[in-house]
Design a protein around this motif. Structure first.
Motif, PDB file in Angstrom:
ATOM      1  N   ALA A   1      34.549 -27.363  -2.774  1.00 55.60           N
ATOM      2  CA  ALA A   1      34.287 -27.144  -1.357  1.00 55.60           C
ATOM      3  C   ALA A   1      34.777 -25.781  -0.888  1.00 55.60           C
ATOM      4  CB  ALA A   1      34.958 -28.246  -0.523  1.00 55.60           C
ATOM      5  N   SER A   2      35.298 -24.957  -1.790  1.00 51.14           N
ATOM      6  CA  SER A   2      35.738 -23.614  -1.411  1.00 51.14           C
ATOM      7  C   SER A   2      34.563 -22.824  -0.846  1.00 51.14           C
ATOM      8  CB  SER A   2      36.325 -22.877  -2.619  1.00 51.14           C
ATOM      9  OG  SER A   2      37.424 -23.588  -3.147  1.00 51.14           O
ATOM     10  N   SER A   3      34.829 -21.980   0.129  1.00 50.71           N
ATOM     11  CA  SER A   3      33.739 -21.252   0.797  1.00 50.71           C
ATOM     12  C   SER A   3      34.105 -19.798   1.035  1.00 50.71           C
ATOM     13  CB  SER A   3      33.394 -21.928   2.135  1.00 50.71           C
ATOM     14  OG  SER A   3      34.518 -21.926   2.995  1.00 50.71           O
ATOM     15  N   TRP A   4      33.062 -18.966   1.071  1.00 49.62           N
ATOM     16  CA  TRP A   4      33.241 -17.552   1.403  1.00 49.62           C
ATOM     17  C   TRP A   4      33.285 -17.418   2.915  1.00 49.62           C
ATOM     18  CZ3 TRP A   4      34.628 -13.978  -1.945  1.00 49.62           C
ATOM     19  CH2 TRP A   4      34.308 -14.153  -3.306  1.00 49.62           C
ATOM     20  N   GLU A   5      34.368 -16.814   3.413  1.00 49.24           N
ATOM     21  CA  GLU A   5      34.570 -16.680   4.851  1.00 49.24           C
ATOM     22  C   GLU A   5      34.731 -15.219   5.240  1.00 49.24           C
ATOM     23  OE1 GLU A   5      34.351 -19.295   6.751  1.00 49.24           O
ATOM     24  OE2 GLU A   5      34.206 -20.654   5.029  1.00 49.24           O
ATOM     25  N   PRO A   6      34.164 -14.804   6.390  1.00 46.89           N
ATOM     26  CA  PRO A   6      34.375 -13.428   6.857  1.00 46.89           C
ATOM     27  C   PRO A   6      35.845 -13.208   7.192  1.00 46.89           C
ATOM     28  CG  PRO A   6      33.310 -14.756   8.548  1.00 46.89           C
ATOM     29  CD  PRO A   6      33.315 -15.592   7.313  1.00 46.89           C
ATOM     30  N   GLU A   7      36.280 -11.962   7.044  1.00 48.32           N
ATOM     31  CA  GLU A   7      37.703 -11.665   7.257  1.00 48.32           C
ATOM     32  C   GLU A   7      38.171 -12.009   8.660  1.00 48.32           C
ATOM     33  OE1 GLU A   7      38.687  -7.484   7.031  1.00 48.32           O
ATOM     34  OE2 GLU A   7      36.603  -6.934   7.406  1.00 48.32           O
ATOM     35  N   THR A   8      37.234 -12.040   9.629  1.00 45.81           N
ATOM     36  CA  THR A   8      37.618 -12.391  10.998  1.00 45.81           C
ATOM     37  C   THR A   8      38.053 -13.845  11.119  1.00 45.81           C
ATOM     38  OG1 THR A   8      35.275 -12.799  11.475  1.00 45.81           O
ATOM     39  CG2 THR A   8      36.159 -10.640  12.069  1.00 45.81           C
ATOM     40  N   ASN A   9      37.704 -14.675  10.118  1.00 45.28           N
ATOM     41  CA  ASN A   9      38.097 -16.086  10.139  1.00 45.28           C
ATOM     42  C   ASN A   9      39.467 -16.324   9.506  1.00 45.28           C
ATOM     43  OD1 ASN A   9      35.692 -16.657  11.329  1.00 45.28           O
ATOM     44  ND2 ASN A   9      34.931 -18.015   9.724  1.00 45.28           N
ATOM     45  N   ILE A  10      40.026 -15.274   8.908  1.00 44.51           N
ATOM     46  CA  ILE A  10      41.282 -15.410   8.186  1.00 44.51           C
ATOM     47  C   ILE A  10      42.370 -14.644   8.927  1.00 44.51           C
ATOM     48  CG2 ILE A  10      42.400 -15.152   5.937  1.00 44.51           C
ATOM     49  CD1 ILE A  10      39.905 -16.894   5.877  1.00 44.51           C
ATOM     50  N   SER A  11      43.549 -15.237   9.037  1.00 44.40           N
ATOM     51  CA  SER A  11      44.644 -14.580   9.749  1.00 44.40           C
ATOM     52  C   SER A  11      45.030 -13.273   9.060  1.00 44.40           C
ATOM     53  CB  SER A  11      45.859 -15.503   9.831  1.00 44.40           C
ATOM     54  OG  SER A  11      46.482 -15.611   8.570  1.00 44.40           O
ATOM     55  N   GLN A  12      45.510 -12.329   9.840  1.00 43.23           N
ATOM     56  CA  GLN A  12      45.882 -11.024   9.313  1.00 43.23           C
ATOM     57  C   GLN A  12      47.013 -11.131   8.296  1.00 43.23           C
ATOM     58  OE1 GLN A  12      46.891  -8.154  12.312  1.00 43.23           O
ATOM     59  NE2 GLN A  12      47.281  -6.509  10.848  1.00 43.23           N
ATOM     60  N   ASP A  13      47.984 -11.991   8.551  1.00 44.13           N
ATOM     61  CA  ASP A  13      49.108 -12.148   7.624  1.00 44.13           C
ATOM     62  C   ASP A  13      48.650 -12.655   6.265  1.00 44.13           C
ATOM     63  OD1 ASP A  13      50.863 -11.260   9.528  1.00 44.13           O
ATOM     64  OD2 ASP A  13      51.517 -13.255  10.148  1.00 44.13           O
ATOM     65  N   LEU A  14      47.706 -13.600   6.279  1.00 44.76           N
ATOM     66  CA  LEU A  14      47.211 -14.154   5.025  1.00 44.76           C
ATOM     67  C   LEU A  14      46.413 -13.110   4.253  1.00 44.76           C
ATOM     68  CD1 LEU A  14      47.137 -16.680   3.308  1.00 44.76           C
ATOM     69  CD2 LEU A  14      45.093 -17.411   4.533  1.00 44.76           C
ATOM     70  N   ARG A  15      45.599 -12.336   4.960  1.00 46.06           N
ATOM     71  CA  ARG A  15      44.835 -11.264   4.303  1.00 46.06           C
ATOM     72  C   ARG A  15      45.771 -10.224   3.693  1.00 46.06           C
ATOM     73  NH1 ARG A  15      41.958 -10.936   9.289  1.00 46.06           N
ATOM     74  NH2 ARG A  15      42.618  -8.758   9.474  1.00 46.06           N
ATOM     75  N   LYS A  16      46.797  -9.861   4.450  1.00 43.97           N
ATOM     76  CA  LYS A  16      47.728  -8.829   3.980  1.00 43.97           C
ATOM     77  C   LYS A  16      48.489  -9.287   2.748  1.00 43.97           C
ATOM     78  CE  LYS A  16      51.602  -5.943   5.509  1.00 43.97           C
ATOM     79  NZ  LYS A  16      52.512  -5.624   6.635  1.00 43.97           N
ATOM     80  N   SER A  17      48.965 -10.534   2.754  1.00 44.52           N
ATOM     81  CA  SER A  17      49.741 -11.035   1.612  1.00 44.52           C
ATOM     82  C   SER A  17      48.873 -11.197   0.370  1.00 44.52           C
ATOM     83  CB  SER A  17      50.406 -12.366   1.965  1.00 44.52           C
ATOM     84  OG  SER A  17      49.436 -13.361   2.223  1.00 44.52           O
ATOM     85  N   PHE A  18      47.556 -11.379   0.570  1.00 48.41           N
ATOM     86  CA  PHE A  18      46.660 -11.506  -0.584  1.00 48.41           C
ATOM     87  C   PHE A  18      46.319 -10.132  -1.160  1.00 48.41           C
ATOM     88  CE2 PHE A  18      42.388 -11.757  -2.470  1.00 48.41           C
ATOM     89  CZ  PHE A  18      42.613 -12.742  -3.417  1.00 48.41           C
ATOM     90  N   LEU A  19      45.996  -9.175  -0.300  1.00 52.87           N
ATOM     91  CA  LEU A  19      45.609  -7.846  -0.764  1.00 52.87           C
ATOM     92  C   LEU A  19      46.800  -7.028  -1.240  1.00 52.87           C
ATOM     93  CD1 LEU A  19      42.959  -6.938   1.969  1.00 52.87           C
ATOM     94  CD2 LEU A  19      42.537  -7.700  -0.377  1.00 52.87           C
ATOM     95  N   SER A  20      47.969  -7.303  -0.688  1.00 53.73           N
ATOM     96  CA  SER A  20      49.176  -6.592  -1.091  1.00 53.73           C
ATOM     97  C   SER A  20      50.311  -7.606  -1.251  1.00 53.73           C
ATOM     98  CB  SER A  20      49.525  -5.541  -0.034  1.00 53.73           C
ATOM     99  OG  SER A  20      50.461  -4.643  -0.493  1.00 53.73           O
ATOM    100  N   PRO A  21      50.328  -8.334  -2.370  1.00 54.45           N
ATOM    101  CA  PRO A  21      51.282  -9.438  -2.554  1.00 54.45           C
ATOM    102  C   PRO A  21      52.730  -8.974  -2.503  1.00 54.45           C
ATOM    103  CG  PRO A  21      49.561  -9.464  -4.245  1.00 54.45           C
ATOM    104  CD  PRO A  21      49.459  -8.160  -3.542  1.00 54.45           C
ATOM    105  N   PRO A  22      53.608  -9.795  -1.947  1.00 55.08           N
ATOM    106  CA  PRO A  22      55.042  -9.453  -1.932  1.00 55.08           C
ATOM    107  C   PRO A  22      55.613  -9.444  -3.349  1.00 55.08           C
ATOM    108  CG  PRO A  22      54.701 -11.708  -1.192  1.00 55.08           C
ATOM    109  CD  PRO A  22      53.338 -11.086  -1.300  1.00 55.08           C
TER     110      PRO A  22
END
Length: 208
Positions: free
Chosen positions: A56-77
């Motif tokens: 059931a995983s789906s492709w979502e536009p970045e506007t649907n994803i919180s900024q913190d979640l996007r940031k931690s994925f693109l630049s992991p701690p």
């Protein structure tokens, strides 16, 4: 982290299953982000939804994803140094084994999380989709995690090999369904995602 699902994504050859269907003002919990791609100059993220199967995983536009979640994925701690050291030791051990076994170029894969990959190979830009192996200069590898002595092999005759070039790619694959025997009955296991790194090394022969 919360997001609003927009459409469905099918993975593998499994039967299509319904992803979350939003009602007005409703949000859904994101279990994890699995990947991203560029679509018409915009980023889309592959979302695994909490409480839903991976089909059931789906492709979502970045506007649907919180900024913190996007940031931690693109630049992991950065993970703890002990974690980075233990994984780099496994990578170095595999590289050293390849140097001993054959003079030919070799490719291998190892389980490795996105965060560990990012900090072991910092020259690789994770903000861009990885469609192919990326060359990593050997000189750019941190001596803390990749001691030079682990990137070469020398036998008792003073002959050996060293890593001439190294290419890497981080990827996510679906571990297919398996079966577990429970109370004498075979039960189908749910598929799951596996993060791993593919490493290709070319070697040069040296005589000391």
């Amino acid at each position: 982290e919360l997001a609003n699902p927009s459409h469905m994504r099918r993975l593998g050859e499994r039967q299509r299953m319904c992803s979350p269907v939003p009602r007005a003002g409703e949000t859904f919990q994101v279990e994890r982000l699995l990947g991203f791609r560029k679509s018409k100059q915009h980023l889309e993220f592959l979302v695994c939804w909490e409480g839903y199967p991976i089909e059931a995983s789906s492709w979502e536009p970045e506007t649907n994803i919180s900024q913190d979640l996007r940031k931690s994925f693109l630049s992991p701690p950065r993970p703890p140094t002990s974690v980075l050291l233990s994984h780099s030791y496994i990578v170095c051990s595999r590289i050293n084994h390849c140097l001993k076994s054959s003079p030919r170029p070799q490719t291998f894969a190892l389980p490795l999380s996105r965060a560990v990959f990012h900090h072991l190979f910092p020259t690789v830009d994770l903000s861009k989709p990885m469609h192919a192996l990326v060359v990593v200069p050997v000189q750019s590898l941190s001596p803390e995690f990749f001691p030079p002595r682990h990137l070469m092999y020398v036998n008792s005759h003073g002959q050996g090999r060293e890593v001439e070039s190294l290419s890497v790619k981080h990827k996510l694959r679906v571990q297919p369904h398996g079966f577990t025997k429970k109370d004498g009955v075979l039960a189908e296991d749910a598929p799951f995602f596996v993060e791993e790194v593919s490493i290709h090394i070319c070697k040069s022969v040296k005589i000391l």
